[in-house]
Motif scaffolding. Structure first.
Motif, PDB file in Angstrom:
ATOM      1  N   CYS A  11       0.864  -1.178   0.000  1.00 54.39           N
ATOM      2  CA  CYS A  11       0.000   0.000   0.000  1.00 54.39           C
ATOM      3  C   CYS A  11       0.898   1.224   0.000  1.00 54.39           C
ATOM      4  O   CYS A  11       1.796   1.333   0.836  1.00 54.39           O
ATOM      5  N   ILE A  12       0.660   2.129  -0.950  1.00 50.87           N
ATOM      6  CA  ILE A  12       1.452   3.353  -1.046  1.00 50.87           C
ATOM      7  C   ILE A  12       0.520   4.552  -1.069  1.00 50.87           C
ATOM      8  O   ILE A  12      -0.682   4.417  -1.309  1.00 50.87           O
ATOM      9  N   ALA A  13       1.072   5.721  -0.832  1.00 57.50           N
ATOM     10  CA  ALA A  13       0.283   6.950  -0.900  1.00 57.50           C
ATOM     11  C   ALA A  13       0.262   7.455  -2.340  1.00 57.50           C
ATOM     12  O   ALA A  13       1.284   7.481  -3.009  1.00 57.50           O
ATOM     13  N   ALA A  14      -0.917   7.820  -2.798  1.00 59.34           N
ATOM     14  CA  ALA A  14      -1.079   8.373  -4.142  1.00 59.34           C
ATOM     15  C   ALA A  14      -1.639   9.785  -4.013  1.00 59.34           C
ATOM     16  O   ALA A  14      -2.496  10.042  -3.165  1.00 59.34           O
ATOM     17  N   ARG A  15      -1.163  10.679  -4.827  1.00 57.97           N
ATOM     18  CA  ARG A  15      -1.670  12.055  -4.798  1.00 57.97           C
ATOM     19  C   ARG A  15      -3.133  12.090  -5.194  1.00 57.97           C
ATOM     20  O   ARG A  15      -3.588  11.303  -6.023  1.00 57.97           O
ATOM     21  N   HIS A  16      -3.849  13.016  -4.581  1.00 61.38           N
ATOM     22  CA  HIS A  16      -5.273  13.184  -4.869  1.00 61.38           C
ATOM     23  C   HIS A  16      -5.567  14.680  -4.870  1.00 61.38           C
ATOM     24  O   HIS A  16      -5.086  15.404  -3.995  1.00 61.38           O
ATOM     25  N   GLY A  21      -3.358  12.794   0.237  1.00 60.20           N
ATOM     26  CA  GLY A  21      -2.987  11.502  -0.335  1.00 60.20           C
ATOM     27  C   GLY A  21      -4.048  10.471  -0.065  1.00 60.20           C
ATOM     28  O   GLY A  21      -4.842  10.605   0.865  1.00 60.20           O
ATOM     29  N   ARG A  22      -4.092   9.488  -0.892  1.00 64.95           N
ATOM     30  CA  ARG A  22      -5.046   8.379  -0.744  1.00 64.95           C
ATOM     31  C   ARG A  22      -4.257   7.082  -0.825  1.00 64.95           C
ATOM     32  O   ARG A  22      -3.241   7.016  -1.512  1.00 64.95           O
ATOM     33  N   PRO A  23      -4.725   6.023  -0.160  1.00 66.40           N
ATOM     34  CA  PRO A  23      -4.017   4.753  -0.265  1.00 66.40           C
ATOM     35  C   PRO A  23      -4.228   4.126  -1.646  1.00 66.40           C
ATOM     36  O   PRO A  23      -5.321   4.197  -2.212  1.00 66.40           O
ATOM     37  N   LEU A  24      -3.171   3.554  -2.171  1.00 66.78           N
ATOM     38  CA  LEU A  24      -3.224   2.824  -3.434  1.00 66.78           C
ATOM     39  C   LEU A  24      -2.627   1.454  -3.170  1.00 66.78           C
ATOM     40  O   LEU A  24      -1.472   1.341  -2.734  1.00 66.78           O
ATOM     41  N   PHE A  25      -3.413   0.410  -3.370  1.00 66.27           N
ATOM     42  CA  PHE A  25      -2.963  -0.951  -3.132  1.00 66.27           C
ATOM     43  C   PHE A  25      -2.517  -1.578  -4.441  1.00 66.27           C
ATOM     44  O   PHE A  25      -3.254  -1.528  -5.442  1.00 66.27           O
TER      45      PHE A  25
END
Length: 50
Positions: A11-16, A21-25
């Motif tokens: 799980c990484i942080a993605a820009r939003h 940031g939002r979680p990206l799995f």
């Protein structure tokens, strides 16, 4: 936690644009596994408090 049909995951942080940031799995399915795009969220809903 081990999800059925998942070989590995991260799980990484993605820009939003609205939130910082939002979680990206990122998930790798087990070879020959039966993991589905509906099955993983259903499993996580039963394991993670909201």
């Amino acid at each position: 936690m081990r999800a059925p049909g998942v070989a590995s995951a991260v799980c990484i942080a993605a820009r939003h644009p609205k939130w910082e940031g939002r979680p990206l799995f990122l998930v790798v399915k087990e070879l020959g596994g039966t993991l589905t795009t509906a099955g993983l969220p259903a499993f996580l809903d039963s394991q993670i408090a909201k």
